[in-house]
Every structure is written in structure tokens, then in C-alpha cells.
Motif scaffolding. Structure first.
Motif, PDB file in Angstrom:
ATOM      1  N   VAL A   1       5.775  25.843  62.992  1.00 53.62           N
ATOM      2  CA  VAL A   1       4.991  24.964  62.117  1.00 53.62           C
ATOM      3  C   VAL A   1       4.993  25.573  60.715  1.00 53.62           C
ATOM      4  CG1 VAL A   1       3.567  24.137  64.022  1.00 53.62           C
ATOM      5  CG2 VAL A   1       2.818  26.136  62.708  1.00 53.62           C
ATOM      6  N   GLU A   2       4.565  24.784  59.748  1.00 58.75           N
ATOM      7  CA  GLU A   2       4.691  25.172  58.334  1.00 58.75           C
ATOM      8  C   GLU A   2       4.105  26.557  58.038  1.00 58.75           C
ATOM      9  OE1 GLU A   2       6.677  24.420  55.163  1.00 58.75           O
ATOM     10  OE2 GLU A   2       6.312  22.623  56.375  1.00 58.75           O
ATOM     11  N   ALA A   3       2.908  26.833  58.568  1.00 56.71           N
ATOM     12  CA  ALA A   3       2.248  28.107  58.251  1.00 56.71           C
ATOM     13  C   ALA A   3       3.046  29.313  58.753  1.00 56.71           C
ATOM     14  CB  ALA A   3       0.840  28.129  58.846  1.00 56.71           C
ATOM     15  N   GLU A   4       3.763  29.143  59.867  1.00 56.76           N
ATOM     16  CA  GLU A   4       4.512  30.269  60.443  1.00 56.76           C
ATOM     17  C   GLU A   4       5.691  30.687  59.565  1.00 56.76           C
ATOM     18  OE1 GLU A   4       4.103  30.053  65.209  1.00 56.76           O
ATOM     19  OE2 GLU A   4       4.904  28.224  64.306  1.00 56.76           O
ATOM     20  N   TRP A   5       6.154  29.785  58.740  1.00 56.51           N
ATOM     21  CA  TRP A   5       7.255  30.118  57.827  1.00 56.51           C
ATOM     22  C   TRP A   5       6.800  31.114  56.754  1.00 56.51           C
ATOM     23  CZ3 TRP A   5      12.402  28.561  57.970  1.00 56.51           C
ATOM     24  CH2 TRP A   5      12.718  27.643  58.970  1.00 56.51           C
ATOM     25  N   ASN A   6       5.490  31.246  56.589  1.00 57.71           N
ATOM     26  CA  ASN A   6       4.968  32.168  55.557  1.00 57.71           C
ATOM     27  C   ASN A   6       4.617  33.548  56.112  1.00 57.71           C
ATOM     28  OD1 ASN A   6       5.096  30.112  53.603  1.00 57.71           O
ATOM     29  ND2 ASN A   6       3.140  29.277  54.304  1.00 57.71           N
ATOM     30  N   ARG A   7       4.860  33.774  57.384  1.00 59.39           N
ATOM     31  CA  ARG A   7       4.543  35.087  57.967  1.00 59.39           C
ATOM     32  C   ARG A   7       5.359  36.193  57.305  1.00 59.39           C
ATOM     33  NH1 ARG A   7       4.010  34.873  64.555  1.00 59.39           N
ATOM     34  NH2 ARG A   7       2.423  33.238  64.679  1.00 59.39           N
ATOM     35  N   ARG A   8       4.716  37.329  57.144  1.00 60.28           N
ATOM     36  CA  ARG A   8       5.407  38.494  56.590  1.00 60.28           C
ATOM     37  C   ARG A   8       6.388  39.053  57.610  1.00 60.28           C
ATOM     38  NH1 ARG A   8       1.277  42.752  54.088  1.00 60.28           N
ATOM     39  NH2 ARG A   8       3.256  43.792  53.766  1.00 60.28           N
TER      40      ARG A   8
ATOM     41  N   HIS B   1       9.901  26.931  47.938  1.00 58.82           N
ATOM     42  CA  HIS B   1       8.985  25.791  48.135  1.00 58.82           C
ATOM     43  C   HIS B   1       9.573  24.750  49.081  1.00 58.82           C
ATOM     44  CE1 HIS B   1       6.374  27.495  45.138  1.00 58.82           C
ATOM     45  NE2 HIS B   1       7.377  27.553  44.273  1.00 58.82           N
ATOM     46  N   HIS B   2      10.655  25.099  49.789  1.00 60.31           N
ATOM     47  CA  HIS B   2      11.233  24.145  50.742  1.00 60.31           C
ATOM     48  C   HIS B   2      10.345  24.054  51.989  1.00 60.31           C
ATOM     49  CE1 HIS B   2      15.658  24.159  49.142  1.00 60.31           C
ATOM     50  NE2 HIS B   2      14.767  24.000  48.186  1.00 60.31           N
ATOM     51  N   THR B   3      10.254  22.866  52.523  1.00 57.91           N
ATOM     52  CA  THR B   3       9.426  22.642  53.720  1.00 57.91           C
ATOM     53  C   THR B   3      10.170  23.095  54.974  1.00 57.91           C
ATOM     54  OG1 THR B   3      10.326  20.439  54.057  1.00 57.91           O
ATOM     55  CG2 THR B   3       8.368  20.618  52.638  1.00 57.91           C
ATOM     56  N   ALA B   4       9.436  23.174  56.088  1.00 60.30           N
ATOM     57  CA  ALA B   4      10.048  23.558  57.365  1.00 60.30           C
ATOM     58  C   ALA B   4      11.202  22.623  57.743  1.00 60.30           C
ATOM     59  CB  ALA B   4       8.980  23.585  58.462  1.00 60.30           C
ATOM     60  N   PRO B   5      11.028  21.278  57.667  1.00 57.30           N
ATOM     61  CA  PRO B   5      12.155  20.399  58.011  1.00 57.30           C
ATOM     62  C   PRO B   5      13.358  20.591  57.078  1.00 57.30           C
ATOM     63  CG  PRO B   5      10.108  19.160  58.028  1.00 57.30           C
ATOM     64  CD  PRO B   5       9.788  20.501  57.446  1.00 57.30           C
ATOM     65  N   GLU B   6      13.100  20.854  55.796  1.00 57.02           N
ATOM     66  CA  GLU B   6      14.221  21.102  54.871  1.00 57.02           C
ATOM     67  C   GLU B   6      14.973  22.368  55.252  1.00 57.02           C
ATOM     68  OE1 GLU B   6      12.789  19.185  50.610  1.00 57.02           O
ATOM     69  OE2 GLU B   6      11.887  21.081  51.259  1.00 57.02           O
ATOM     70  N   MET B   7      14.233  23.399  55.649  1.00 53.83           N
ATOM     71  CA  MET B   7      14.865  24.665  56.012  1.00 53.83           C
ATOM     72  C   MET B   7      15.702  24.521  57.286  1.00 53.83           C
ATOM     73  SD  MET B   7      14.057  26.852  53.673  1.00 53.83           S
ATOM     74  CE  MET B   7      14.530  28.391  54.449  1.00 53.83           C
TER      75      MET B   7
END
Length: 274
Positions: free
Chosen positions: A29-36, A92-98
Motif C-alpha cells: 500500500v502507499e504508506a509502505e513505499w515510504n519505509r526506510r 512523488h510517483h504513486t504505488a501504481p505508477e511504480m
């Protein structure tokens, strides 16, 4: 023509790691893409962006025209600035874009590898305008993608693939740097030997011999009466060599024997990635 046999192990290692990365990030999910991650300054999204950038350059795509912010504390040299460009442009790319870019890139790279007929010695473009052989480029790339797969696994709590094809490529790449670490950076005594005993999913015993001129060579035979011996597990070995953990933080997983000043100097200079 098809892929040269000398290149096949690197293509196989890349394929294994990139498919693992795709499987790891697909459900996030989106928040998990920001994990360190253990890679300094980089999140999960940044790691995937970096891998996308590496593969786009293997495809020969033009680099993005982009100005980096001035406040990126982890960017301190030209090599890091070069690598950061592909990362920052996707911040700033979203999860679906990535995930869709990753899927499309895998398709394109698989097609490229199926049609690859160049000789391993062919010169190709490297970072910062350097030139290297196709074989070295594919070898380094397989190592990089596996190392970043491990970064993602650590960040997401999904350990695995410590003995995959990419792990064996990583072992060889990192061992290739070891003579310089011991003989040049750590300044081991001339006519001495240092033994590395590594256990775990990838295990090996290697000796660095330093000759009378101070040059280091890598050997698979053990040494009698080495100046120092370092014993550690494979995961700790590659994390140290890739700068993902400090010798202090990993001290309980490293056993040293022999000259304490020499072992400290070796561990101080053990990181070989930029």
C-alpha cells in the motif's frame, strides 16, 4: 545469435532478483513505499526507483533532465549525485505508477536479453561517462539489483534469497575488492596473510596474501599462521561490504583473531560500494 555463455549467469541472477523485487512490492500500500531501508537516505520507493534507473540505462534510455534539491544530506559526491537523479525524479510517483513502470521495464529488459548478441568484451556506457565491458556491466548490475533486493527484504521484513544466483555474483564481486581493502586501505604487513572464514547460506574460506611489494592477492587455500583471521556469517559480510551496517553494530557477529589493530583497520575500510 543468442546470449554469450559468459553473460548467462548474470542474466539469470538479474532475472531472479528483479522478479523477486516485483513480487515484494506488488502488494504494497502507499504508506509502505515510504519505509526506510538500510540504504542510507533511501526509502522502498527510492530503492525501486534506483533499480528502474539502472535498468533504463542498461536499455540505453536517455537520462532524465532534472535538478536535484540542495538538502539531500546523503548525497556527498559526484557518483551519488549521478545515481540520485533517477531516484529523485520518481519521488512523488504513486504505488501504481511504480509497479506499472517496473512491470514494463522487466518486459523490455527480458526482450533485450533475448536479443543480446554482443561479445562480452564490447564496450558500453557506464556511470559518469565511463566505459566498461558488457560483461562487467552485467556483472555489476546483477550484484546491484540483488543487493537492493536485500534492502527491500530488510525494510519489509521478508528475508530470503541469501543463496540465490545474485548472492553468488555478489560474493565474487565483493571478494574481488578484498585484496585492495587488506593490502592498500588497511595496510596489512608485507609478506603476511589474512583469512576470511564466512559461514551461512553462502560459505567460503579465502586468504588475502600480501607480498613483499605490498600487493594483495586472493587465494582459496588456507594460510598457516595468518596475521589475522575474521570469522562471520554471509549476511553480516555483505552488509558490511555494502555499507548497510557498521562494524560496531555488527560486533557481536564478528569473531577476530590475531593483530587487533589490523582487524580493526580491515573492518574500518570494509565498505567497498559507493
Amino acid at each position: 545469435m543468442s546470449l554469450h555463455p559468459a553473460l548467462q549467469p548474470y542474466a539469470d541472477a538479474w532475472t531472479h532478483s528483479i522478479e523477486a523485487i516485483s513480487e515484494l512490492v506488488q502488494p504494497l500500500v502507499e504508506a509502505e513505499w515510504n519505509r526506510r531501508t538500510p540504504c542510507p537516505g533511501w526509502s522502498v520507493r527510492d530503492i525501486v526507483s534506483h533499480v528502474l534507473g539502472l535498468d533504463s540505462e542498461m536499455l540505453g534510455d536517455p537520462r532524465p533532465i532534472h535538478t536535484l534539491p540542495r538538502d539531500l544530506y546523503h548525497v556527498t559526491n559526484d557518483h551519488q549525485r549521478y545515481m540520485e537523479m533517477q531516484v529523485d525524479v520518481r519521488r512523488h510517483h504513486t504505488a501504481p505508477e511504480m509497479t506499472s513502470e517496473l512491470e514494463y521495464m522487466i518486459i523490455r529488459r527480458n526482450r533485450q536479453l533475448r536479443n543480446e548478441s554482443r561479445d562480452p568484451g564490447t564496450k558500453v556506457r557506464g556511470p559518469l561517462g565511463t566505459e566498461l565491458t558488457l560483461e562487467e556491466a552485467m556483472r555489476r548490475h546483477a550484484f546491484d539489483v540483488w543487493a537492493h533486493e536485500q534492502d527491500l527484504r530488510t525494510a519489509l521484513g521478508r528475508p530470503g534469497n541469501l543463496d540465490s544466483p545474485g548472492a553468488h555474483v555478489a560474493r565474487d564481486v565483493l571478494l574481488g575488492e578484498l585484496p585492495a581493502v587488506v593490502a592498500e586501505q588497511a595496510d596489512a604487513p608485507r609478506s603476511s596473510a589474512v583469512v576470511f572464514d564466512v559461514h551461512g547460506p553462502v560459505e567460503f574460506l579465502r586468504t588475502i596474501r600480501v607480498d613483499i611489494q605490498g600487493r594483495g592477492t586472493l587465494e582459496s587455500s588456507p594460510a598457516l599462521g595468518p596475521a589475522a583471521t575474521l570469522t562471520l556469517d554471509w549476511e553480516t559480510y555483505f552488509r558490511l561490504a555494502c555499507g548497510r551496517v557498521t562494524p560496531e553494530a555488527a560486533a557481536d557477529r564478528i569473531k577476530t583473531e590475531g593483530d587487533p589493530d589490523l582487524t580493526a583497520a580491515i573492518l574500518r575500510h570494509f565498505t567497498v560500494t559507493q
